[in-house]
Design a protein around this motif. Structure first.
Motif, PDB file in Angstrom:
ATOM      1  N   ILE A 117       0.844  -1.200   0.000  1.00  0.00           N
ATOM      2  CA  ILE A 117       0.000   0.000   0.000  1.00  0.00           C
ATOM      3  C   ILE A 117       0.874   1.244   0.000  1.00  0.00           C
ATOM      4  CG2 ILE A 117      -1.798   1.276   1.240  1.00  0.00           C
ATOM      5  CD1 ILE A 117      -2.744  -1.380   2.412  1.00  0.00           C
ATOM      6  N   LEU A 118       0.633   2.116  -0.963  1.00  0.00           N
ATOM      7  CA  LEU A 118       1.371   3.367  -1.095  1.00  0.00           C
ATOM      8  C   LEU A 118       0.485   4.532  -0.665  1.00  0.00           C
ATOM      9  CD1 LEU A 118       3.771   5.130  -2.094  1.00  0.00           C
ATOM     10  CD2 LEU A 118       2.720   5.039  -4.383  1.00  0.00           C
ATOM     11  N   HIS A 145       0.061  -5.339   6.512  1.00  0.00           N
ATOM     12  CA  HIS A 145       0.318  -4.893   5.150  1.00  0.00           C
ATOM     13  C   HIS A 145       1.726  -4.288   5.064  1.00  0.00           C
ATOM     14  CE1 HIS A 145      -3.808  -5.524   3.876  1.00  0.00           C
ATOM     15  NE2 HIS A 145      -4.238  -4.850   4.929  1.00  0.00           N
ATOM     16  N   SER A 146       2.266  -4.226   3.862  1.00  0.00           N
ATOM     17  CA  SER A 146       3.518  -3.510   3.611  1.00  0.00           C
ATOM     18  C   SER A 146       3.162  -2.081   3.212  1.00  0.00           C
ATOM     19  CB  SER A 146       4.310  -4.189   2.494  1.00  0.00           C
ATOM     20  OG  SER A 146       4.682  -5.504   2.871  1.00  0.00           O
ATOM     21  N   SER A 188      10.752   9.191  13.115  1.00  0.00           N
ATOM     22  CA  SER A 188      11.279   8.026  13.825  1.00  0.00           C
ATOM     23  C   SER A 188      10.173   7.109  14.342  1.00  0.00           C
ATOM     24  CB  SER A 188      12.183   8.467  14.981  1.00  0.00           C
ATOM     25  OG  SER A 188      11.485   9.305  15.886  1.00  0.00           O
ATOM     26  N   ASP A 189       9.009   7.671  14.680  1.00  0.00           N
ATOM     27  CA  ASP A 189       7.911   6.836  15.193  1.00  0.00           C
ATOM     28  C   ASP A 189       7.363   5.900  14.121  1.00  0.00           C
ATOM     29  OD1 ASP A 189       8.134   8.020  17.660  1.00  0.00           O
ATOM     30  OD2 ASP A 189       6.408   9.354  17.400  1.00  0.00           O
ATOM     31  N   TYR A 190       7.674   6.181  12.857  1.00  0.00           N
ATOM     32  CA  TYR A 190       7.090   5.399  11.760  1.00  0.00           C
ATOM     33  C   TYR A 190       8.098   4.505  11.051  1.00  0.00           C
ATOM     34  CZ  TYR A 190       3.291   8.732  12.344  1.00  0.00           C
ATOM     35  OH  TYR A 190       2.279   9.494  12.863  1.00  0.00           O
ATOM     36  N   GLN A 191       9.374   4.592  11.439  1.00  0.00           N
ATOM     37  CA  GLN A 191      10.396   3.909  10.668  1.00  0.00           C
ATOM     38  C   GLN A 191      10.209   2.399  10.651  1.00  0.00           C
ATOM     39  OE1 GLN A 191      12.280   5.273   8.662  1.00  0.00           O
ATOM     40  NE2 GLN A 191      12.437   7.409   9.292  1.00  0.00           N
ATOM     41  N   THR A 238       7.983   2.485   4.783  1.00  0.00           N
ATOM     42  CA  THR A 238       9.141   2.815   3.954  1.00  0.00           C
ATOM     43  C   THR A 238       8.845   4.134   3.253  1.00  0.00           C
ATOM     44  OG1 THR A 238       9.672   0.485   3.582  1.00  0.00           O
ATOM     45  CG2 THR A 238      10.599   2.097   2.036  1.00  0.00           C
ATOM     46  N   PHE A 239       9.647   5.154   3.531  1.00  0.00           N
ATOM     47  CA  PHE A 239       9.383   6.489   3.002  1.00  0.00           C
ATOM     48  C   PHE A 239      10.201   6.756   1.741  1.00  0.00           C
ATOM     49  CE2 PHE A 239       8.112   7.098   7.460  1.00  0.00           C
ATOM     50  CZ  PHE A 239       6.886   7.715   7.282  1.00  0.00           C
ATOM     51  N   PHE A 240       9.532   7.375   0.770  1.00  0.00           N
ATOM     52  CA  PHE A 240      10.197   7.945  -0.397  1.00  0.00           C
ATOM     53  C   PHE A 240      10.035   9.464  -0.282  1.00  0.00           C
ATOM     54  CE2 PHE A 240       8.081   3.995  -2.067  1.00  0.00           C
ATOM     55  CZ  PHE A 240       9.228   3.209  -2.054  1.00  0.00           C
TER      56      PHE A 240
END
Length: 331
Positions: free
Chosen positions: A4-5, A26-27, A39-42, A46-48
């Motif tokens: 999911i993007l 989910h990914s 940092s709370d989401y790392q 996966t961030f672009f």
């Protein structure tokens, strides 16, 4: 499990979408230009880092996420919708566009307002542009984009608590209540507002993600309760052990005053009319969904999160000006 993007995250609503999607294993990927602490989401996302206005950045995020589902939180302008259609058509199994209830137009044509109710003209550029985006996503020939439209109502969160005058009104409302300053209330204060919690709204979106029944559908996302404007302010005041000193002022008086700043207030799309949305369609699709946080809880969390961010009430604000003018002319 799906890939999911998210376009535009983390934010007021998307934060809880991320949490529920993570619980569901989910990914999750996100195209973001967010400059704050991630940092709370790392461990979850996966961030672009990029600009959704750049087609190459959208293509990079699409190809590197190998997304099956896209949730678009950051499409506000028609040209952004045009670009998204080109990049994601025939590439995903579901595209969720996050629109707004403001596209229904105020006053609402019926109460509560259903998704298929008669629309009135949008009364602000934000709503007009969201409506144009919906038209672009839905126009003939874009059937290759498997679309779901969601329309959140006002959703309170750590960074968002509104008043009748401002989308970021919580930053002045809290210190006003604490200081015992008079608080503007439109009309007689009984107009209904359908204010809810971003936590619930985000989880509603996560519920829709990946459900193929929702392709070709649209959903209003709102709280399961509605309240009057005065009661909303009283709930806020209760968390501060304060008693609001209301000054009830007709909306027409505010607009006729033509004070600087009048063009930016929210009366036309929040409290001039009763605002109450029908969420029965979402309930039919997801009868087991639970609204886990109340409006009161979201207000409390906003206060706790922003203790160092509230504005100085000694500054003579628009609210002070309109109250002073009204009291001078009517008392």
């Amino acid at each position: 499990m799906s890939r999911i993007l998210l376009l535009g995250a983390p934010g007021n609503i998307s934060a809880s979408t991320i949490d529920l999607l993570t619980e569901q294993h989910h990914s999750i990927f996100a195209l973001t230009n967010f400059q704050g602490d991630l940092s709370d989401y790392q461990q979850k996302v996966t961030f672009f880092h990029g600009d959704r206005n750049e087609p190459n950045d959208l293509i990079y995020a699409r190809d590197n996420s190998k997304a099956e589902i896209v949730i678009d939180y950051s499409c506000f302008m028609p040209e952004q919708a045009e670009s998204a259609v080109k990049v994601f058509s025939q590439m995903v199994v579901q595209y969720i566009f996050v629109s707004t209830v403001d596209v229904y137009g105020y006053p609402l044509s019926q109460l509560p307002m259903p998704e298929d109710g008669k629309r009135n003209a949008p009364n602000c550029p934000y709503a007009a542009n969201k409506a144009k985006c919906e038209e672009i996503f839905q126009r003939p020939g874009t059937e290759v984009l498997p679309l779901t439209i969601v329309r959140p109502a006002y959703s309170m969160g750590n960074r968002f608590l509104l008043t009748a005058l401002s989308r970021d009104g919580g930053y002045t409302l809290i210190p006003r209540l604490r200081a015992g300053k008079p608080v503007f209330s439109p009309g007689d204060g009984t107009a209904l507002i359908h204010a809810g919690n971003a936590y619930n709204t985000g989880r509603m979106i996560a519920q829709i993600a990946g459900d193929t029944r929702c392709i070709g559908e649209d959903f209003t996302l709102a709280n399961d309760t509605v309240t009057s404007y005065d009661d909303y302010i009283k709930i806020t005041a209760d968390h501060l052990n304060a008693k609001p000193q209301f000054v009830h002022i007709p909306t027409d008086f505010v607009y006729e005053s033509n004070l600087p700043g009048t063009e930016d207030i929210l009366l036309n799309d929040l409290t001039r009319y009763n605002v109450y949305f029908d969420i029965s369609k979402f309930r039919r699709f997801f009868p087991d969904f639970k609204w886990k946080k109340s409006l009161s809880e979201s207000i409390r969390e906003f206060i706790q999160y922003n203790e160092d961010n509230f504005k100085d009430v000694d500054t003579f604000s628009f609210e002070d000006q309109i109250i002073e003018k009204y009291l001078h002319e009517h008392h």
